[in-house]
Design a protein around this motif. Structure first.
Motif, PDB file in Angstrom:
ATOM      1  N   LEU A 134      19.035  47.311  51.870  1.00  0.00           N
ATOM      2  CA  LEU A 134      20.340  46.857  51.037  1.00  0.00           C
ATOM      3  C   LEU A 134      20.484  45.267  51.115  1.00  0.00           C
ATOM      4  O   LEU A 134      20.787  44.936  52.260  1.00  0.00           O
ATOM      5  N   TRP A 184      23.694  42.798  49.320  1.00  0.00           N
ATOM      6  CA  TRP A 184      24.650  42.661  48.682  1.00  0.00           C
ATOM      7  C   TRP A 184      24.470  41.337  47.524  1.00  0.00           C
ATOM      8  O   TRP A 184      24.139  40.362  47.870  1.00  0.00           O
ATOM      9  N   PRO A 199      25.390  33.753  48.060  1.00  0.00           N
ATOM     10  CA  PRO A 199      24.955  32.334  47.860  1.00  0.00           C
ATOM     11  C   PRO A 199      23.368  32.329  47.404  1.00  0.00           C
ATOM     12  O   PRO A 199      22.924  31.525  46.612  1.00  0.00           O
ATOM     13  N   ASP A 229      35.445  44.394  52.659  1.00  0.00           N
ATOM     14  CA  ASP A 229      35.598  45.653  53.202  1.00  0.00           C
ATOM     15  C   ASP A 229      34.283  46.617  53.194  1.00  0.00           C
ATOM     16  O   ASP A 229      33.108  45.973  52.673  1.00  0.00           O
ATOM     17  N   ALA A 278      30.580  48.568  59.048  1.00  0.00           N
ATOM     18  CA  ALA A 278      30.725  50.098  58.641  1.00  0.00           C
ATOM     19  C   ALA A 278      28.990  50.526  58.668  1.00  0.00           C
ATOM     20  O   ALA A 278      28.000  49.739  58.833  1.00  0.00           O
ATOM     21  N   TYR A 336      33.762  53.358  59.035  1.00  0.00           N
ATOM     22  CA  TYR A 336      34.293  52.029  58.706  1.00  0.00           C
ATOM     23  C   TYR A 336      34.989  51.694  59.906  1.00  0.00           C
ATOM     24  O   TYR A 336      35.587  52.286  60.601  1.00  0.00           O
ATOM     25  N   TYR A 343      22.095  52.162  57.985  1.00  0.00           N
ATOM     26  CA  TYR A 343      22.320  50.925  57.609  1.00  0.00           C
ATOM     27  C   TYR A 343      23.707  50.465  58.343  1.00  0.00           C
ATOM     28  O   TYR A 343      24.726  51.363  58.110  1.00  0.00           O
ATOM     29  N   GLN A 385      26.524  47.382  58.234  1.00  0.00           N
ATOM     30  CA  GLN A 385      27.015  46.056  57.463  1.00  0.00           C
ATOM     31  C   GLN A 385      28.296  45.684  57.740  1.00  0.00           C
ATOM     32  O   GLN A 385      29.088  46.378  58.381  1.00  0.00           O
ATOM     33  N   TYR A 445      31.755  43.242  57.303  1.00  0.00           N
ATOM     34  CA  TYR A 445      32.619  42.727  56.220  1.00  0.00           C
ATOM     35  C   TYR A 445      33.529  41.667  57.094  1.00  0.00           C
ATOM     36  O   TYR A 445      34.572  41.628  56.338  1.00  0.00           O
ATOM     37  N   TRP A 468      32.045  36.087  54.906  1.00  0.00           N
ATOM     38  CA  TRP A 468      31.062  35.895  53.698  1.00  0.00           C
ATOM     39  C   TRP A 468      29.701  35.355  54.044  1.00  0.00           C
ATOM     40  O   TRP A 468      29.810  34.420  54.724  1.00  0.00           O
ATOM     41  N   PRO A 469      28.554  35.661  53.310  1.00  0.00           N
ATOM     42  CA  PRO A 469      28.779  36.723  52.463  1.00  0.00           C
ATOM     43  C   PRO A 469      28.440  38.102  53.107  1.00  0.00           C
ATOM     44  O   PRO A 469      28.173  37.929  54.563  1.00  0.00           O
ATOM     45  N   LEU A 470      28.938  39.250  52.683  1.00  0.00           N
ATOM     46  CA  LEU A 470      28.586  40.452  53.378  1.00  0.00           C
ATOM     47  C   LEU A 470      27.338  40.584  53.637  1.00  0.00           C
ATOM     48  O   LEU A 470      26.461  40.283  52.648  1.00  0.00           O
ATOM     49  N   PHE A 503      24.190  43.380  55.426  1.00  0.00           N
ATOM     50  CA  PHE A 503      23.578  44.642  55.993  1.00  0.00           C
ATOM     51  C   PHE A 503      22.400  44.426  56.852  1.00  0.00           C
ATOM     52  O   PHE A 503      21.603  43.404  56.940  1.00  0.00           O
ATOM     53  N   GLY A 531      18.689  45.744  58.602  1.00  0.00           N
ATOM     54  CA  GLY A 531      17.507  46.207  57.939  1.00  0.00           C
ATOM     55  C   GLY A 531      17.485  47.561  57.819  1.00  0.00           C
ATOM     56  O   GLY A 531      16.564  48.197  57.085  1.00  0.00           O
TER      57      GLY A 531
END
Lengths: 119, 107
Positions: free
Chosen positions: A45, A47, A62, A104, B34, B49, B87, B89, B91, B94-96, B98, B100
């Motif tokens: 995945l 983002w 970016p 989030d 998460a 989360y 997965y 992730q 948060y 930035w950037p969010l 994940f 692999g």
């Protein structure tokens, strides 16, 4: 029931434009962020970016900024992901997903839209 | 960008056994982590989360732990419906990003 319903699969040629959609229902669309997540064939995945439909505040990854445009029409509770000139490397499954705040977890996911770009 | 590294890439487990999945962040993400489950042909589904809070309706056999840079998802007794890719992730920044993914397969 809270749902995100995405538009159907697309087959396009390189250089063509495309806009896919994600319609929210069962909740106040303008009070949550909507994000887009790419999944290339057999991969994980990634983002891409998020938008707040209430005021159209938009943030991009970016690595993808300038390659796609994220927008929303709050009057019809729909977010969009669009390309002006597709490449074969854009072939992937694209998911929209809801976020309660700007940074989030993605708590509700759409079913995905498969985009295939091939000559 | 914070890099999320999951291990192992593939975990072979027998039904009824315990599965332990790891996720490491390249810098601290506090508890802003998460976990998601993805089955073949389906969209991801939020499991955990805040590093340890189960999503609504998630069975208690799933638990999350950790903070900072080291996190764990534990499935206490694997059921047939739990074989999937997982997965993590972050948060926090930035950037969010994940991880692999870890594929949990039937042994």
């Amino acid at each position: 029931e809270v749902q995100l319903m995405q538009s159907g699969a697309e087959v396009k040629k390189p250089g063509e434009s495309l806009k896919i959609s994600c319609k929210g229902s069962g909740y106040r669309f303008t009070s949550y962020w909507i994000g887009w997540v790419r999944q290339m064939p057999g991969k994980g995945l990634e983002w891409m970016g998020i938008i707040y439909p209430g005021d159209s505040d938009t943030r991009y990854s970016p690595s993808l900024q300038g390659q796609v445009t994220i927008s929303a029409d709050k009057s019809i509770s729909t977010a969009y992901l669009q390309w002006s000139s597709l490449k074969a490397s854009d072939t992937a499954m694209y998911y929209c997903a809801r976020l309660p705040t700007v940074a989030d977890a993605f708590d509700i996911w759409g079913q995905g839209t498969l985009v295939t770009v091939s000559s | 960008e914070i890099v999320m590294t999951q291990s192992p890439a593939t975990l072979s487990v027998s039904p009824g056994e315990r599965a332990t999945l790891s996720c490491r962040a390249s810098q601290s993400v506090s508890s802003n982590l998460a976990w998601y489950q993805q089955k073949p042909g389906q969209a991801p589904r939020l499991l955990i989360y805040g590093a340890s809070t189960r999503a609504t309706g998630l069975p208690a056999r799933f638990s999350g732990s950790g903070s900072g840079t080291e996190f764990t998802l534990t499935i206490s007794s694997l059921q047939s419906e739990d074989f999937a890719v997982y997965y993590c992730q972050q948060y926090n920044n930035w950037p969010l990003t994940f991880g692999g993914g870890t594929k949990v397969e039937i042994k």
